[in-house]
Design a protein around this motif. Structure first.
Motif, PDB file in Angstrom:
ATOM      1  N   GLU A 100       1.375  -1.298   0.012  1.00 37.20           N
ATOM      2  CA  GLU A 100      -0.493  -0.155  -0.141  1.00 37.20           C
ATOM      3  C   GLU A 100       1.091   1.560   0.133  1.00 37.20           C
ATOM      4  O   GLU A 100       1.881   1.549   0.565  1.00 37.20           O
ATOM      5  N   SER A 195     -12.664   1.279  -5.939  1.00 37.74           N
ATOM      6  CA  SER A 195     -12.498   0.531  -5.578  1.00 37.74           C
ATOM      7  C   SER A 195     -13.612   0.208  -4.276  1.00 37.74           C
ATOM      8  O   SER A 195     -15.054   1.086  -3.828  1.00 37.74           O
ATOM      9  N   THR A 226     -13.783  -2.931  -7.362  1.00 38.19           N
ATOM     10  CA  THR A 226     -12.046  -3.404  -6.853  1.00 38.19           C
ATOM     11  C   THR A 226     -12.089  -3.918  -5.579  1.00 38.19           C
ATOM     12  O   THR A 226     -12.458  -2.833  -5.359  1.00 38.19           O
ATOM     13  N   GLY A 228      -9.240  -6.016  -4.249  1.00 39.43           N
ATOM     14  CA  GLY A 228      -8.030  -6.453  -4.060  1.00 39.43           C
ATOM     15  C   GLY A 228      -7.750  -7.942  -4.354  1.00 39.43           C
ATOM     16  O   GLY A 228      -8.292  -8.359  -5.642  1.00 39.43           O
ATOM     17  N   ALA A 229      -6.993  -8.486  -3.522  1.00 40.59           N
ATOM     18  CA  ALA A 229      -7.375  -9.688  -3.848  1.00 40.59           C
ATOM     19  C   ALA A 229      -8.721 -10.732  -4.096  1.00 40.59           C
ATOM     20  O   ALA A 229      -8.447 -11.532  -4.504  1.00 40.59           O
ATOM     21  N   SER A 245      -9.607 -12.568  -8.969  1.00 43.24           N
ATOM     22  CA  SER A 245      -8.020 -11.904  -9.434  1.00 43.24           C
ATOM     23  C   SER A 245      -6.821 -12.951  -9.788  1.00 43.24           C
ATOM     24  O   SER A 245      -7.708 -14.109 -10.131  1.00 43.24           O
ATOM     25  N   THR A 253       1.962  -1.556  -5.539  1.00 47.32           N
ATOM     26  CA  THR A 253       0.456  -1.379  -6.341  1.00 47.32           C
ATOM     27  C   THR A 253       0.141  -0.389  -7.341  1.00 47.32           C
ATOM     28  O   THR A 253      -1.096   0.068  -7.354  1.00 47.32           O
ATOM     29  N   CYS A 299       1.293  -4.739 -10.644  1.00 44.03           N
ATOM     30  CA  CYS A 299       1.186  -5.273  -9.613  1.00 44.03           C
ATOM     31  C   CYS A 299       3.129  -5.475  -9.773  1.00 44.03           C
ATOM     32  O   CYS A 299       3.932  -5.484  -8.394  1.00 44.03           O
TER      33      CYS A 299
END
Length: 317
Positions: A100, A195, A226, A228-229, A245, A253, A299
């Motif tokens: 992050e 996000s 979105t 993330g993972a 994902s 990121t 990433c």
């Protein structure tokens, strides 16, 4: 192939190479070209799309670097204007152990893009316009230029894409203004990306599920949240579906969300307006999956523009 216009900030990211340290403790910094809409433009170009960027940078070495980098990536920069009175905008970025980021903005020329500047753009050349509003909703000429361009896009029935790019540092004391300014874009957009935090902020909800339900009711465009993972939540035709994902070990990121948006817009740019309008949920699932692939690839490298050098449409296979 449709031509895309991206509007917003082009800036310099100063990335702290002392990984894991906050900006207050960092001593070593690496200069990288950035800015969310500029990143989206670069991602579209890297994938083989036709894209222009409109922004304002300073008449200084950093503005020159931005123009040269965008040109190198294949982005048309004829509408990147130079401002002799304002320095190119900087964003200082510290990368923490979990990938992050810690931000600090030193704002300059990006906020000076004006309606008069936009008058120099022949909008008849474009079929898609992307708004990436990290700084677009701050007071200044750019704020009015954003609204003006949205009105022009709607009058011409162009495909509108929107990514609010909320930054706590910029709007932490004035969240209601950010939310209020975002909603006309959410309602106008044919596609928007949020996000999970942005989705809950803009809908004043406590869960992504509640946010998605409200967005399905209040907007008519296709959206992607979105996670993330956990993947990406696709909203279309009153329903949502989670698109998985792509597992990666993140190096940085920065720019992953921009790569996702760029990949979506690249895919849309390969279609006629009629084909865009007739896309069904299955087609959108593949578009979002390809966007996830682009975000995952990004990433794996330090710095968005550097990562985009490794983007190409073959990753969709």
């Amino acid at each position: 192939m449709a031509k895309v216009l991206c509007i917003g900030e082009a800036l310099i990211d100063m990335i702290c190479t002392d990984k894991g340290k906050p900006l207050s403790d960092g001593e070593n910094f690496l200069k990288k070209a950035g800015g969310a809409p500029a990143n989206v433009a670069a991602a579209i170009a890297a994938l083989g799309g036709s894209v222009d960027m409109t922004a304002k940078v300073g008449v200084d070495p950093f503005g020159q670097h931005l123009v040269e980098m965008l040109n190198h990536m294949g982005v048309n920069t004829q509408y990147v204007f130079r401002d002799a009175k304002h320095f190119t905008t900087f964003a200082f970025v510290s990368l923490m152990e979990n990938g992050e980021r810690d931000f600090y903005f030193n704002r300059g020329a990006d906020g000076e893009l004006s309606i008069d500047d936009l008058a120099q753009i022949n909008l008849d050349e474009f079929s898609i316009i992307h708004f990436g509003s990290a700084t677009g909703f701050l007071p200044g000429p750019l704020q009015a230029a954003y609204v003006h361009l949205l009105q022009q896009a709607l009058q011409r029935n162009l495909l509108v894409s929107f990514d609010p790019n909320y930054r706590e540092l910029l709007f932490g004391q004035n969240k209601p203004s950010f939310v209020e300014q975002s909603w006309p874009f959410l309602k106008a957009a044919n596609f928007f990306k949020l996000s999970d935090e942005e989705a809950m902020l803009l809908t004043n909800t406590d869960t992504v599920a509640d946010a998605a339900a409200q967005l399905l009711q209040a907007t008519s465009g296709v959206f992607a949240i979105t996670l993330g993972a956990a993947g990406t939540l696709l909203g279309i035709n009153g329903q949502t579906q989670l698109i998985g994902s792509i597992p990666v070990k993140p190096v940085d990121t920065t720019g992953a969300g921009d790569a996702f948006v760029g990949a979506v817009l690249y895919q849309l740019s390969q279609l006629t307006p009629q084909e865009q309008q007739s896309l069904d949920a299955t087609a959108w699932q593949q578009i979002v999956l390809n966007g996830n692939k682009a975000g995952a690839r990004t990433c794996e490298y330090m710095g968005a523009m550097e990562a985009f050098k490794h983007l190409n449409k073959n990753i969709f296979g």
